[in-house]
Design an enzyme around this catalytic site. Sequence first.
Site, PDB file in Angstrom:
ATOM      1  N   GLY A  44       0.837  -1.194   0.000  1.00  0.00           N
ATOM      2  CA  GLY A  44       0.000   0.000   0.000  1.00  0.00           C
ATOM      3  C   GLY A  44       0.869   1.240   0.000  1.00  0.00           C
ATOM      4  N   HIS A 268     -15.937   5.704  11.425  1.00  0.00           N
ATOM      5  CA  HIS A 268     -16.119   6.796  10.480  1.00  0.00           C
ATOM      6  C   HIS A 268     -17.593   7.158  10.444  1.00  0.00           C
ATOM      7  CE1 HIS A 268     -16.104   9.137   6.841  1.00  0.00           C
ATOM      8  NE2 HIS A 268     -14.792   9.132   6.862  1.00  0.00           N
ATOM      9  N   ARG A 332     -14.359  12.967  13.902  1.00  0.00           N
ATOM     10  CA  ARG A 332     -15.086  11.750  13.566  1.00  0.00           C
ATOM     11  C   ARG A 332     -15.727  11.073  14.771  1.00  0.00           C
ATOM     12  NH1 ARG A 332     -10.803   9.250   9.194  1.00  0.00           N
ATOM     13  NH2 ARG A 332     -11.522  10.628   7.546  1.00  0.00           N
ATOM     14  N   HIS A 403     -13.496   2.125  10.459  1.00  0.00           N
ATOM     15  CA  HIS A 403     -12.833   2.655   9.290  1.00  0.00           C
ATOM     16  C   HIS A 403     -11.328   2.524   9.377  1.00  0.00           C
ATOM     17  CE1 HIS A 403     -11.851   5.277   6.075  1.00  0.00           C
ATOM     18  NE2 HIS A 403     -11.374   6.216   6.846  1.00  0.00           N
TER      19      HIS A 403
END
Lengths: 640, 255, 267
Positions: A44, A268, A332, A403
């Site tokens: 990633g 989230h 959040r 999330h």
Amino acid sequence: MLGSLDARIPAGSLDSKWTDHKFSMRLVNPNNKRRFDVIVVGSGLAGASAAASLGELGYRVKVLTYHDSPRRAHSIAAQGGINAAKNYQNDGDSVYRLFYDTIKGGDYRAREANVYRLAEVSVDIIDQATAQGVPFAREYGGLLDNRSFGGAQVSRTFYARGQTGQQLLLGAYSALMRQVAAGTVELNTRSEMLELVMHDGRAVGVVTRDLITGEIVPHSAHAVVLATGGYGNVYFLSTNAKMCNVTAAWRAHRKGALFANPCYTQIHPTCIPASDDFQSKLTLMSESLRNDGRIWVPVAHEDGREPHEIPDADRDYFLERKYPAFGNLVPRDVASRNAKTVVDEGRGVGPLRNGVYLDFSGAVARDGEAVIRAKYGNLFDMYERITGEDPYTVPMRIYPATHYTMGGLWVDYELMSNVPGLFVLGEANFSDHGANRLGASALMQGLADGYFVLPYTIGNYLSDFLGDPALGTSEPVFADAEQAVADEMNRWLSIGGTRSVDHYHRELGKLVWDYIGMARNKTGLEKAISEIPALRDEYLRNVRVLGSADTLNQSLEKAGRVADLFELGELMARDALAREESCGGHFREEHQTEEGEAMRDDENFTHVAAWEWNGEGTPQTRHREELEFENVELSQRSYK
Amino acid sequence: MSSEINLTLQVWRQPGPQAEGRFVTYEASGISTDASFLEMLDIVNERLIENGEEPIVFESDCREGICGTCGLMINGQAHGPQKSTATCQLHMRSFKDGDHIVIEPWRATSFPVLRDLAVDRRAMDAIIASGGYISVNTGAAPDANLTPVPKETADTAFDAAACIGCGACVAACPNSAAQLFTAAKVQHLNLLPQGQAQRWARTEAMVETMEEFFGSCTNHGECEEACPKDIPIDFIAWTNRDYIKAKVKNRKLAG
Amino acid sequence: MAQTVSRVSTPPPVRSEPRVRLPWPLSIYQTAVGKKWVMGLTGAALLGFIVVHMIGNLHLYEGPLEIHEYAETLRDLGTKIIPRTWLLWAMRFGLIAAFGLHIHSAYSLSRMSMAADQRYPGGRNYIAANFASRTMRWTGPIIGLYLFYHLADLTWGWFNPDFVRGDPYHNVSESLGSIPVAILYIVANVALAVHIFHGTWSMFQSLGVNSPRYNHLRRYLAGGLAGIILVGNLSFPIFVQAGVIDDNGRSIVEELQQHEAAEGEEN
């Protein structure tokens, strides 16, 4: 055995620590770099950027990823943007402000020195990505555009429509593929790391399973870098990709790497609510939607009317009501918990009454549909594809979902775990976000670690081993690890139970969501600590994995991953139980203010909890790394 | 509103890369129209496992249409009947009760089937490795605002950069050409000022690597229809133009 | 040529490097995109010929002498500079070369695509591909065979017992007066129009002539050209069958030539 944890934070003033440390670290000269082998697990943002940068420096790098292509790693799904203290908007941003916002947003549970370094290198990331051809949004004058993002009062977020993660990952991936073509990086796709190999207390390699042929392959190196993402899939339903898992980090944990702050998980606030039991994952709608959408629920409980039939007087814009200064842009965790509160009160909306409205009718009336379409068109299209409803005319329904996970393997200032030679980057480590991550900071951290931190710090470790070849893969430690993997495969295939891996994963997810979700309490956590191992025992007795180990066998792949998630879930509960305070994403119902806000206990919990594996069946030991705040004064977060 | 439908699936099953494949028929009953296509397959797989049959192998990851992992040929159409939609975002409300659905893997010689519906797409990575990058070492970049990029240019480059590398263009193409994928990747970088230094080398290398693995474009336009990100075939034309220019320029530069 | 990127492990390539590397610019033709360029350019040349040929043939409607004179004018092209028929032959060689390259590139690209493609046992559902684009590999050979017949019939006179060299009007009305031949011409010209419909549009893509503002015009142009050529070319067999073009088996040009010859003897 470990004593108190030393993060090896350099001395000196906050703004000179990284600069000074870069100078004081030992270097590996260019000719010697090619004598060092480095394994990077994961491709990633953190893994690809690290591998590309190390390759450019001349190290011999081996990338291992379970994906079919490095470009598919889940960084790709990040929508909103990436923060950087460029202050291009002249609105008062600075490295210090980004540092301060991150520390405060993380509820004072992150290391000052790490966060400051992150803010410092954030500006270089934007330069690097732009030079790679990442098509960030631009103004008509041709310069880069910014927007503000949840929890920030300055516009410091760079974005690429709703696909910032994909574009940044494609940048890092292209840099990686360039090194693959140059021969400095060896790319191994569809290779899942299943064991960390240790020798003399150091990480010296890994063992992978080829997901197509089942071949068990040893890989040796001078250092191992894990960039394997977070563990949000412990909830089963999360915004994480289906394959995301904790296995690489967990196998390292089982070999001695400390796992820090597992209870810090981020929910989230803007995801599409689940529609039924078969739901396989939840889809996130970018937080940027909160810039123009207004969040509300009906005032009345179980109001049966369609949203357009409900007059303003009967609507409760609960975030604007409770937090006049930040309104819909509160962080959040605050937004999520408030949504949970109103849904728990029975004021949820949608067929399952499991969401709140995110309403764009005001924004459409103010700016026109064309402007809204230009900003959020792809997100609105995605929403319509999933729900069959048109958000230009019908308010979106949203609900929080897991999330991101702030916890992860413990690392020191140089991103090395307590296991020498084992470095951990990106979401897989615990380092920079404290108890809560700010929006648009995950991409920043992954790339900071990979492009601008690890390439410096790894040399400081490797320089001790100049002239020592990497341990041969014929050594017994490798044979043992290979055997362990083979045994594991045979174990799954021979259980011959009755229920699928997914069935147990879903059941585990329900337990973790109910007891270690948005709000936790002692009773629930104690239940989790007893129920998760019980379910795990059933799993180990009754899971059904069909087929064989020498083919592409997705059930077999998942079996080991879910087993690790069971152990992790239990540790999350222990960590949450031990942390008798509320901070960031960790909200203990016993510890809240009269207004229902999180209440920290700075006296007793201004520390990182890092857990040490003690063998199967024995609870882990909790170690502490004290957090010292020399530059920021701890205060209660307030977004009123 | 959601309702339940019953479907007959004809699914390609192939035990391994070398093995013979065949269609197997499954009844998928009681499927909610709110389910995604892949969730429908999840349900079928759960039932198969319960019956002691090996589940259907299909690939997916993000399930929100951005990672490009999923991709099925559904009733002869790459990613199924809904335009601009990857398989994972296709929902069962696109189907009717009693529908017969044929599900196949992507097919191209350079996309060999690994098992059932999973294929090997590494040839696409080879195209990227041959030149799909701007050579800038970490740390060597100038300030991001040093070079203004006209908004229109940035937007057009973005339209190309939106490619998720799923391979639907190859799967949908009767020639198994990878022109749309390659052109999107080439034009993303060729359009930007940052990409100019390597423009001609990149174009030549990527096109010729593509030609080693994939067929030749005959301008059907099927790829554009199949593309979940609506990438237009205009990029193919621009790449064709750049390629011939590259053939001239690269010769000049080589002296 | 690109280096094979052996460092990314892949399935084996479907296309190998050419055995002989031709010198530049011929090497461009060794690549697929290069071949597509050649196919587009030669297609454009052939299309130009077809349009001019069709327009020229409209002289048939003026009468036997006029078409005869038109044919003679073509042979006379450039006579002030070079010997008679040289320019015509140059153009013919050019056309033959274009035709050869068009066929060769099509053949080798088709081979390449067939090697790259795998059949879907469940079938494909075409969305964008139309009848024209999917039948290029059929309409092409039909046109090729037809062209051979057309030359043999009206240029070389192999199949026409009443063939008179230099009298197109007579030859056309004799040949197309036969119903099977008229049908053959109609079928072939429909194939030609279909081929041109996709070919014209496709040519813009292959040559990289693409500007989003004007792109929609390319389809109109393709349709317009195909339509005009179809109408023009089909008019000949139809009007011959309808008796509009008919010299009742008597070649006026032949008579004229005999007359001229006789006058020459007398003198």
